[in-house]
Design a protein around this motif. Structure first.
Motif, short mmCIF file in Angstrom:
data_model
loop_
_atom_site.label_atom_id
_atom_site.label_comp_id
_atom_site.label_asym_id
_atom_site.label_seq_id
_atom_site.Cartn_x
_atom_site.Cartn_y
_atom_site.Cartn_z
N ARG A 75 41.17 47.14 36.51
CA ARG A 75 42.32 46.37 37.00
C ARG A 75 43.65 47.04 36.63
O ARG A 75 44.71 46.58 37.05
CB ARG A 75 42.28 44.96 36.43
CG ARG A 75 41.10 44.15 36.92
CD ARG A 75 41.38 42.66 36.85
NE ARG A 75 40.18 41.89 37.07
CZ ARG A 75 39.66 41.65 38.27
NH1 ARG A 75 40.25 42.12 39.34
NH2 ARG A 75 38.55 40.94 38.39
N MET A 76 43.60 48.10 35.82
CA MET A 76 44.83 48.76 35.37
C MET A 76 45.62 49.34 36.55
O MET A 76 46.85 49.25 36.59
CB MET A 76 44.50 49.89 34.39
CG MET A 76 44.11 49.41 33.02
SD MET A 76 45.51 48.62 32.19
CE MET A 76 44.79 48.34 30.57
N ILE A 77 44.91 49.94 37.47
CA ILE A 77 45.61 50.60 38.59
C ILE A 77 46.35 49.56 39.43
O ILE A 77 47.43 49.83 39.95
CB ILE A 77 44.61 51.46 39.41
CG1 ILE A 77 45.37 52.52 40.18
CG2 ILE A 77 43.71 50.64 40.28
CD1 ILE A 77 44.54 53.71 40.57
N GLY A 78 45.79 48.36 39.50
CA GLY A 78 46.46 47.28 40.22
C GLY A 78 47.72 46.80 39.51
O GLY A 78 48.64 46.29 40.14
N ARG A 79 47.74 46.97 38.18
CA ARG A 79 48.92 46.56 37.41
C ARG A 79 50.00 47.64 37.43
O ARG A 79 51.10 47.41 36.95
CB ARG A 79 48.53 46.27 35.96
CG ARG A 79 47.43 45.24 35.80
CD ARG A 79 47.89 43.88 36.25
NE ARG A 79 46.78 42.96 36.30
CZ ARG A 79 46.50 42.07 35.34
NH1 ARG A 79 47.25 41.99 34.29
NH2 ARG A 79 45.47 41.25 35.48
N GLY A 80 49.63 48.85 37.89
CA GLY A 80 50.63 49.92 37.97
C GLY A 80 50.46 51.02 36.94
O GLY A 80 51.38 51.81 36.71
#
Lengths: 242, 307
Positions: A75-80
């Protein structure tokens, strides 16, 4: 403005055996920040922990104003926050285009707008879209790894030793690419063993020793710091350290 | 000779479908699942159960065979229902057993656990259905002569066998399109190659694992029904195919879906072609001789990647 702030991070693969022992870093928006340190200092573990790949035992990670300490890696990539590991950082069994396209599809990126931007940034990849990624050279692999991470327009890009295994000429090419990426407003955090090249590229840097940040400051100051020379070379010849 | 090739391809197509599940589980979950054969058996028996419901509800009318085949539309509907139920069984076994071991256990723990799961699944099936063999249809089919006897001994094949070959080919093509062109398919290939990088790319690896179980179980159910359709349904159906499934997966290159298909066909052909040479009792051994011979020349298997 602070883009990434890690406070008193304790992290490790096994409970009770921390590798990172209370490290803190604060990275400003759109700067290039280098994490340096001798072998075994915990540099790679720190960035893996920030990316969610290594358990954080205590401490906090803030991405802008958001606490991402317990966010799972996928989910990190979705948070930026995007992370490029040191090795095995591309899907060698997929084509170049699929490597870039996959992250864009999963994160529902506007591919018609974003893919041309990525290929403009990495024109070498644009010429080899249909090639199976496993056949790329070392430098091209690093570019593909960066392209794969950047396609989702992250706020912060972390790289673990992007110069590892590359010839000096290719290191220059990869670092030039990173300067271009920073010019688009992306904050870059990189772990590097190549101290001279890292300090030449970064705006600021921190030196990690035994899992804790020892010295942090502008790259120019660190390049002439006697303690860094002592840490890396066992003597206080600052000029040689650079 | 041609007849042996046809027989080998029919057996090989069932093995191929089963071997895809074995290789997919191995590449994404990183362990050899010895319970996979039982999914074939459960698929075959669940289809038989659903077919029984159709008979009970509709009498003999809807059971009328389609064209030259021995079965009617109810079997196709039963196949679809059995595929869904087998997928649910696979997900249940994963939830009950493998998921709990994945976090802490090593690959060998998962392998041994899969032996246990296989025993439990087989005994539960025997408890429910008994040990006697059964059939989807008692219709006697007349084999069609496709090639005259003068040409390499000729070739006869039943419509059901042609159906199995045709549907296997369609299934493999659909799987290829899924893995090549869909986001989930690419995510599965990416996860098989590098699970940590897959997570960094935003792929939910747990969703990929579920997809792998579902696809593997659906193909296992299809293989089980095909085996039941062309031979018979019996509790040992999957267990008897287990070693050929693994032989096919290893021969094709463990982790490669396309290798599993090629491996399955080669194992099927080797088994069939060995019968006139060594007798039917040594057909399984011949398949393993071929496996050893190919691995000596190409240790990673036909389509395997060198690490």
């Amino acid at each position: 403005m602070i883009a990434l702030c890690c406070t008193d991070i304790v992290a490790g693969y096994e409970p009770g055996l921390p590798i990172v022992r209370g490290a803190s870093i604060s990275v400003r928006q759109a700067e290039i920040f280098a994490i340096l340190g001798p072998n075994g200092a915990g540099k790679s573990t720190l960035v893996k922990a920030i990316a969610g790949l290594v358990p954080i035992l205590s401490g906090t990670v803030m991405l802008g104003h958001e606490d991402i300490t317990a966010v799972p890696a996928h989910r990190m990539i979705g948070r930026g926050l995007a992370f490029v590991p040191q090795t095995e950082n591309i899907f060698a069994n997929l084509t170049v285009a699929d490597n870039i396209d996959l992250a864009a599809s999963i994160m529902k990126v506007d591919k018609r707008r974003r893919l041309p931007e990525i290929y403009d940034l990495f024109p070498d990849l644009a010429r080899q879209k249909s090639l199976v990624a496993g056949r790329l050279s070392g430098g091209q692999r690093q570019m593909l790894a960066c392209a794969r991470a950047l396609v989702t327009s992250p706020h912060v890009l972390m790289l673990d030793e992007p110069s590892a295994g590359l010839s000096p000429r290719l290191v220059g090419v990869v670092f030039d690419n990173l300067r271009q990426v920073r010019a688009t407003g992306v904050t870059i955090v990189l772990v590097e063993q190549n101290v001279k090249a890292a300090l030449a590229l970064a705006d600021r840097a921190t030196v990690l020793v035994e899992g804790k940040d020892r010295i942090t400051g502008p790259s120019g100051d660190l390049a002439s710091d006697a303690e860094i020379a002592a840490l890396y070379f066992g003597h206080a010849s600052a000029g040689k350290a650079a | 000779m041609l007849q042996l090739i046809a027989d080998g391809l029919i057996v090989g197509s069932v093995i191929s479908l089963g071997a895809i599940g074995v290789t997919m589980t191995y590449s994404i979950l990183r362990f050899a699942n010895f319970a996979h054969g039982e999914l074939l058996t459960w698929g075959a028996y669940l289809a038989l159960t659903v077919l029984g419901f159709f008979v009970a509800l509709g009498g003999a009318g809807p059971m009328q065979p389609i064209g030259p085949f021995s079965f009617g539309w109810p079997l196709l509907a039963a196949l679809a229902a059995a595929a869904v139920m087998t997928a649910l069984i696979a997900l249940l076994v994963d939830w009950l057993l493998f998921e709990r071991l994945r976090g802490n256990g090593t690959a060998i723990v998962l392998v041994i656990a899969s032996f246990g799961a296989a025993l439990a699944m087989r005994n539960l099936l025997q408890f429910i259905y008994g040990t006697l063999p059964d059939y989807y249809s008692r219709e006697i089919q007349i084999a069609i002569r496709l090639v005259p006897r003068e040409v390499m001994g000729g070739m006869r094949i039943t419509p059901d066998q042609l159906f199995v070959l045709g549907l296997t080919a369609v299934t493999v093509v659909l799987l290829h399109l899924f893995l090549t062109y869909t986001t989930l398919g690419k995510a599965m290939r990416a996860t098989a190659h590098n699970p940590a990088l897959a997570r960094l790319t935003g792929i939910d690896v747990r969703a990929v694992i579920r997809a792998a179980w579902i696809i593997g179980a659906v193909l296992a159910a299809i293989a089980g029904v095909f085996s039941g359709l062309t031979v018979q349904i019996r509790p040992g159906l999957g267990f008897d195919l287990l070693l050929p499934l693994f032989a096919a997966a290893i021969l094709g290159g463990i982790g490669s879906v396309y290798g599993a298909v090629a491996g399955g066909l080669i194992v099927g052909l080797a088994e069939s072609l060995s019968v006139p040479l060594f007798g039917a009792e040594y057909r399984a051994a011949t398949a393993f001789l071929v496996l050893i011979a190919i691995l000596l020349v190409r240790p990673t298997g036909l389509f395997g990647e060198r690490n």
